[in-house]
Design a protein around this motif. Structure first.
Motif, PDB file in Angstrom:
ATOM      1  N   GLU A 198       1.163  -1.137   0.043  1.00  0.00           N
ATOM      2  CA  GLU A 198       0.020  -0.200  -0.106  1.00  0.00           C
ATOM      3  C   GLU A 198       0.793   1.276  -0.110  1.00  0.00           C
ATOM      4  O   GLU A 198       0.728   2.154  -0.803  1.00  0.00           O
ATOM      5  N   LEU A 199       1.920   1.330   0.567  1.00  0.00           N
ATOM      6  CA  LEU A 199       2.835   2.475   0.980  1.00  0.00           C
ATOM      7  C   LEU A 199       3.726   2.656  -0.477  1.00  0.00           C
ATOM      8  O   LEU A 199       3.717   3.783  -0.865  1.00  0.00           O
ATOM      9  N   VAL A 200       4.004   1.454  -1.020  1.00  0.00           N
ATOM     10  CA  VAL A 200       4.679   1.629  -2.380  1.00  0.00           C
ATOM     11  C   VAL A 200       3.916   2.120  -3.384  1.00  0.00           C
ATOM     12  O   VAL A 200       4.147   3.170  -3.972  1.00  0.00           O
ATOM     13  N   ARG A 201       2.792   1.684  -3.333  1.00  0.00           N
ATOM     14  CA  ARG A 201       1.712   2.156  -4.404  1.00  0.00           C
ATOM     15  C   ARG A 201       1.459   3.608  -4.143  1.00  0.00           C
ATOM     16  O   ARG A 201       1.226   4.377  -5.210  1.00  0.00           O
ATOM     17  N   GLY A 202       1.485   4.145  -3.072  1.00  0.00           N
ATOM     18  CA  GLY A 202       1.205   5.455  -2.700  1.00  0.00           C
ATOM     19  C   GLY A 202       2.316   6.252  -3.090  1.00  0.00           C
ATOM     20  O   GLY A 202       2.118   7.595  -2.854  1.00  0.00           O
ATOM     21  N   THR A 203       3.543   5.970  -2.936  1.00  0.00           N
ATOM     22  CA  THR A 203       4.748   6.708  -3.155  1.00  0.00           C
ATOM     23  C   THR A 203       5.503   6.558  -4.390  1.00  0.00           C
ATOM     24  O   THR A 203       5.981   7.335  -5.010  1.00  0.00           O
ATOM     25  N   ALA A 204       5.505   5.483  -5.210  1.00  0.00           N
ATOM     26  CA  ALA A 204       6.215   5.172  -6.155  1.00  0.00           C
ATOM     27  C   ALA A 204       5.726   5.931  -7.511  1.00  0.00           C
ATOM     28  O   ALA A 204       4.307   6.238  -7.316  1.00  0.00           O
ATOM     29  N   PRO A 205       6.485   6.287  -8.517  1.00  0.00           N
ATOM     30  CA  PRO A 205       5.886   6.964  -9.605  1.00  0.00           C
ATOM     31  C   PRO A 205       4.929   5.839 -10.388  1.00  0.00           C
ATOM     32  O   PRO A 205       4.717   4.752 -10.257  1.00  0.00           O
ATOM     33  N   LEU A 229      14.255   7.261  -3.950  1.00  0.00           N
ATOM     34  CA  LEU A 229      13.611   7.834  -5.350  1.00  0.00           C
ATOM     35  C   LEU A 229      14.337   8.970  -5.859  1.00  0.00           C
ATOM     36  O   LEU A 229      14.655   9.399  -7.062  1.00  0.00           O
ATOM     37  N   GLY A 230      14.803   9.938  -4.945  1.00  0.00           N
ATOM     38  CA  GLY A 230      15.175  11.147  -5.248  1.00  0.00           C
ATOM     39  C   GLY A 230      16.839  10.938  -5.294  1.00  0.00           C
ATOM     40  O   GLY A 230      17.525  12.130  -5.917  1.00  0.00           O
ATOM     41  N   SER A 231      17.607   9.996  -4.994  1.00  0.00           N
ATOM     42  CA  SER A 231      18.848   9.858  -5.110  1.00  0.00           C
ATOM     43  C   SER A 231      19.541   9.817  -6.470  1.00  0.00           C
ATOM     44  O   SER A 231      20.733  10.129  -6.782  1.00  0.00           O
ATOM     45  N   GLY A 232      18.984   9.162  -7.398  1.00  0.00           N
ATOM     46  CA  GLY A 232      19.381   8.851  -8.643  1.00  0.00           C
ATOM     47  C   GLY A 232      20.713   7.946  -8.648  1.00  0.00           C
ATOM     48  O   GLY A 232      21.441   7.790  -9.535  1.00  0.00           O
ATOM     49  N   ALA A 233      20.729   7.125  -7.390  1.00  0.00           N
ATOM     50  CA  ALA A 233      21.551   6.109  -7.128  1.00  0.00           C
ATOM     51  C   ALA A 233      21.048   4.678  -6.866  1.00  0.00           C
ATOM     52  O   ALA A 233      19.708   4.899  -6.356  1.00  0.00           O
ATOM     53  N   PRO A 234      21.625   3.802  -7.078  1.00  0.00           N
ATOM     54  CA  PRO A 234      21.039   2.299  -6.591  1.00  0.00           C
ATOM     55  C   PRO A 234      20.828   2.288  -4.953  1.00  0.00           C
ATOM     56  O   PRO A 234      21.566   3.055  -4.262  1.00  0.00           O
ATOM     57  N   ALA A 235      19.782   1.762  -4.439  1.00  0.00           N
ATOM     58  CA  ALA A 235      19.634   1.752  -2.941  1.00  0.00           C
ATOM     59  C   ALA A 235      18.927   0.463  -2.521  1.00  0.00           C
ATOM     60  O   ALA A 235      18.510  -0.311  -3.501  1.00  0.00           O
TER      61      ALA A 235
END
Length: 528
Positions: free
Chosen positions: A360-367, A511-517
Motif C-alpha cells: 500500500e505504501l509503495v503504491r502511494g509513493t512510487a511513480p 527515489l530522489g537519489s539517482g543512485a542504487p539503493a
C-alpha cells in the motif's frame, strides 16, 4: 579482409546488440579483446546473475540481449537462471568460449565437452560451428532464431582461436538479412472466433505474459470492454497483461487444476490468450474445465498449443489477433460490469511491517509508471490485491519459479529503461541467490531500488509444506543476514526499517537519489 571477430561485432551492431553481459574467463579474452568502443560490457560477478540481468534487460527493452559466458563452468552456473528465460520467452543470444579447436577432443582444461548438448533442452537451438569461417553465420542464425516465435534463448560455443581467423567474404550478406513472423488469423478464423464470443452466454478472458510482451495490453482492454467480460491472469504469471484496477479484472488464477476450474465455473466460453493452458504448480486434481465449457487458445507458441491437455488452439500473432478481434465482436450484447470496489484495507503489524501495508505504501509513493520486479513468493496474494498496475511492462517475475532472477533482473531492467523507475520487491530468501548484482548496480551507477522483505524464512516453502502435509522440515529458516552490511560492502547505500513511516522516508530518499539503493524491511510472515 575482416577477421571473424570483426565480422561478428559488425553483425551484432546491425542488430542493436551492443551491450554485452558477461563474466569472462581465459577462453573469452580473444573475443573481448577486439570489442569496439561503441560496445558496452556489463560485468556480473556470477554467471547466474549475469544471465538474469540480461533477461531483465531483454524483457524491459522488448528485444534480444547478448550474453558471454565462460566455457562449461560458466554455462553451468547460468543454467538455473536459464530456466526462467525459457518460460518467459526471453530472446537471449548466449555465447560461451571454447578451447582451441585442435585440443577439444583431448578434454584439456576448460574444454567444453559436447558443448552444443550442454544447454539442452533449455535452449531453442545450440551449436558449435564446424569451422571458424561459419562463426558469423552461426551467430546470425542464433540472433534470428532467438527473436522468431516463440522467442527464447539460444547458445553458441566458439573456440577461442576462431576469432583471429579470416572471415569469408560471404559474411557481408549476413548484415542485410532480416526475418519476421507473418502468422495471422485468417478472415474465416477471425469470423468464427468472433461469432463464438458473440454467441456465448458468459465468456471469460484468461490472459498471459505474451500479451504484455507484445504490448497488446490496450487491445486486451478493448476486447474485454466490448464483451463486458471478466478477465483473469493465467496461473503463475511472469508479467502483467491487464490493468489491475480495470472493472473486468478478477485476479490471478490459482496454479492448480481444481482451482482453475472452480474459478472459471459458470462460464461457457474461455478464451486463453498468450499463456500456456495451464501452468499448474500445486497438485490439486479435478476436472480440467467447468462442465459444458469450451476453451479456445490463442498463442504464438506452437509448442504451448500442442501440449495443452484440452481446448482448441490457434497459433499466430497475439497482438494482431487481439486487435482484430476487439473490432470484430459485437459490443453491447451484455450488461457492463460494475467498477471494482476500493482497495481492501491493508493489514498492519505491531512490531514490523505487514506486506499488505508495505505494498500500500509503495503504491502511494512510487511513480505511476514504475516497473516492479518481484521475487517475494510468499506475498503473492497481497501484491495482486493492493497494487495498481496499468502500463505495459510494469511487472516481471521469475517465469519458471527459479530463485535468483529478481534482484539481477531489476538491475538489467533499469539499465534498459532509465526513464522508468524500477523497484524490486525481493524476499530475503530469494535475495541471496543474486546478491552479487548489487556490485554491478553500484559500479555502473544503475539507480534501481531494491526492497528486501525480511522475514527470516522461506515463506512460500513453509506454506507449501502445509499443502503437502510435510510438517516441520529442516532448511526452512534463514536468520541472521544483514542486508545493509552486504549492500554497503558492494557499494550500494542501504538502510533497515521496521515501521511504515520509516519505509516511506527511506523510499522517498531512494527515489530522489539517482543512485542504487537497498531498503531492508522487517516484514510479517504471510502465505502466498
Amino acid at each position: 579482409m575482416a577477421t571473424v571477430s570483426e565480422a561478428t561485432y559488425e553483425l551484432l551492431r546491425v542488430h542493436g546488440l551492443t551491450t554485452i553481459f558477461g563474466n569472462p574467463g581465459s577462453n573469452e579474452l580473444p573475443f573481448l579483446a577486439g570489442m569496439p568502443e561503441d560496445f558496452r560490457y556489463v560485468l556480473g560477478l556470477h554467471e547466474g546473475a549475469v544471465l538474469a540481468m540480461a533477461d531483465g534487460y531483454a524483457q524491459a527493452r522488448g528485444g534480444p540481449a547478448f550474453v558471454n559466458l565462460h566455457a562449461a563452468a560458466g554455462s553451468g552456473n547460468a543454467m538455473g537462471a536459464l530456466t526462467n528465460s525459457v518460460y518467459s520467452h526471453t530472446p537471449l543470444v548466449i555465447t560461451a568460449g571454447q578451447q582451441v579447436r585442435s585440443t577439444i577432443g583431448q578434454e584439456v582444461m576448460l574444454a567444453n565437452v559436447d558443448a552444443a548438448s550442454l544447454p539442452k533442452p533449455l535452449v531453442k537451438w545450440s551449436c558449435e560451428p564446424a569451422c571458424a569461417e561459419d562463426v558469423p553465420r552461426s551467430i546470425s542464425q542464433a540472433i534470428h532464431t532467438a527473436n522468431l516465435p516463440a522467442k527464447g534463448p539460444v547458445y553458441v560455443s566458439v573456440p577461442y582461436d576462431d576469432w583471429a581467423q579470416e572471415a569469408p567474404a560471404e559474411a557481408q550478406h549476413l548484415l542485410g538479412r532480416s526475418t519476421a513472423a507473418a502468422a495471422s488469423l485468417s478472415a474465416a478464423q477471425l469470423d468464427d472466433l468472433a461469432g463464438a464470443l458473440d454467441s456465448a452466454r458468459s465468456p471469460v478472458l484468461v490472459l498471459g505474459p505474451e500479451v504484455d510482451a507484445e504490448a497488446a495490453n490496450d487491445d486486451a482492454v478493448r476486447l474485454a470492454e466490448a464483451l463486458a467480460a471478466p478477465v483473469w491472469i493465467a496461473p503463475s504469471p511472469s508479467r502483467c497483461p491487464f490493468p489491475t484496477r480495470h472493472r473486468s479484472f478478477r485476479g490471478v488464477l490459482p496454479a492448480a487444476v481444481r482451482g482453475v476450474s472452480d474459478s472459471l465455473s459458470g462460464h461457457d466460453l474461455i478464451l486463453v490468450v498468450g499463456a500456456p493452458v495451464f501452468r499448474y504448480h500445486q497438485f490439486v486434481p479435478g476436472q480440467y474445465l467447468p462442465a459444458d465449457a469450451r476453451l479456445i487458445h490463442l498463442t504464438g507458441d506452437a509448442g504451448e498449443a500442442a501440449r495443452a491437455p484440452m481446448g482448441e488452439a490457434l497459433v499466430g500473432g497475439v497482438r494482431d489477433a487481439l486487435s482484430r478481434l476487439a473490432g470484430a465482436v459485437t459490443p453491447g450484447l451484455r450488461t457492463a460490469l460494475p467498477p471494482l470496489p476500493a482497495f481492501p484495507p491493508a493489514r498492519t503489524s505491531a512490531d514490523r511491517v505487514h506486506p499488505e501495508e508495505l505494498f500500500e505504501l509503495v503504491r502511494g509513493t512510487a511513480p505511476d509508471d514504475a516497473m516492479y520486479v518481484k521475487e517475494s513468493t510468499s506475498t503473492t496474494a497481497a501484491f495482486w490485491s493492493l497494487m495498481d498496475l496499468s502500463r505495459p511492462c510494469s511487472y516481471l517475475f521469475p517465469a519458471s519459479g527459479g530463485l535468483g532472477f529478481g534482484l539481477p533482473a531489476a538491475v538489467g531492467a533499469q539499465l534498459a529503461r532509465p526513464e522508468r523507475q524500477v523497484v524490486a520487491l525481493i524476499g530475503d530468501g530469494s535475495a541471496n541467490y543474486g546478491i552479487t548484482a548489487l556490485w554491478t548496480a553500484a559500479q555502473y551507477e544503475i539507480p534501481v531500488i531494491i526492497v528486501i522483505l525480511k522475514n527470516g524464512t522461506y515463506g512460500a516453502l513453509r506454506w507449501f509444506s502445509g499443502v503437502l502435509g510435510a510438517g516441520e522440515t529442516p532448511g526452512m529458516d534463514v536468520p541472521g543476514i544483514d542486508f545493509v552490511a552486504l549492500a554497503t560492502g558492494y557499494g550500494v547505500t542501504a538502510t533497515a526499517v521496521r515501521t511504515g513511516d520509516e519505509f516511506v522516508r527511506a523510499f522517498k530518499t531512494a527515489l530522489g537519489s539517482g543512485a542504487p539503493a537497498v531498503i531492508e524491511v522487517e516484514t510479517e510472515l504471510t502465505e502466498p
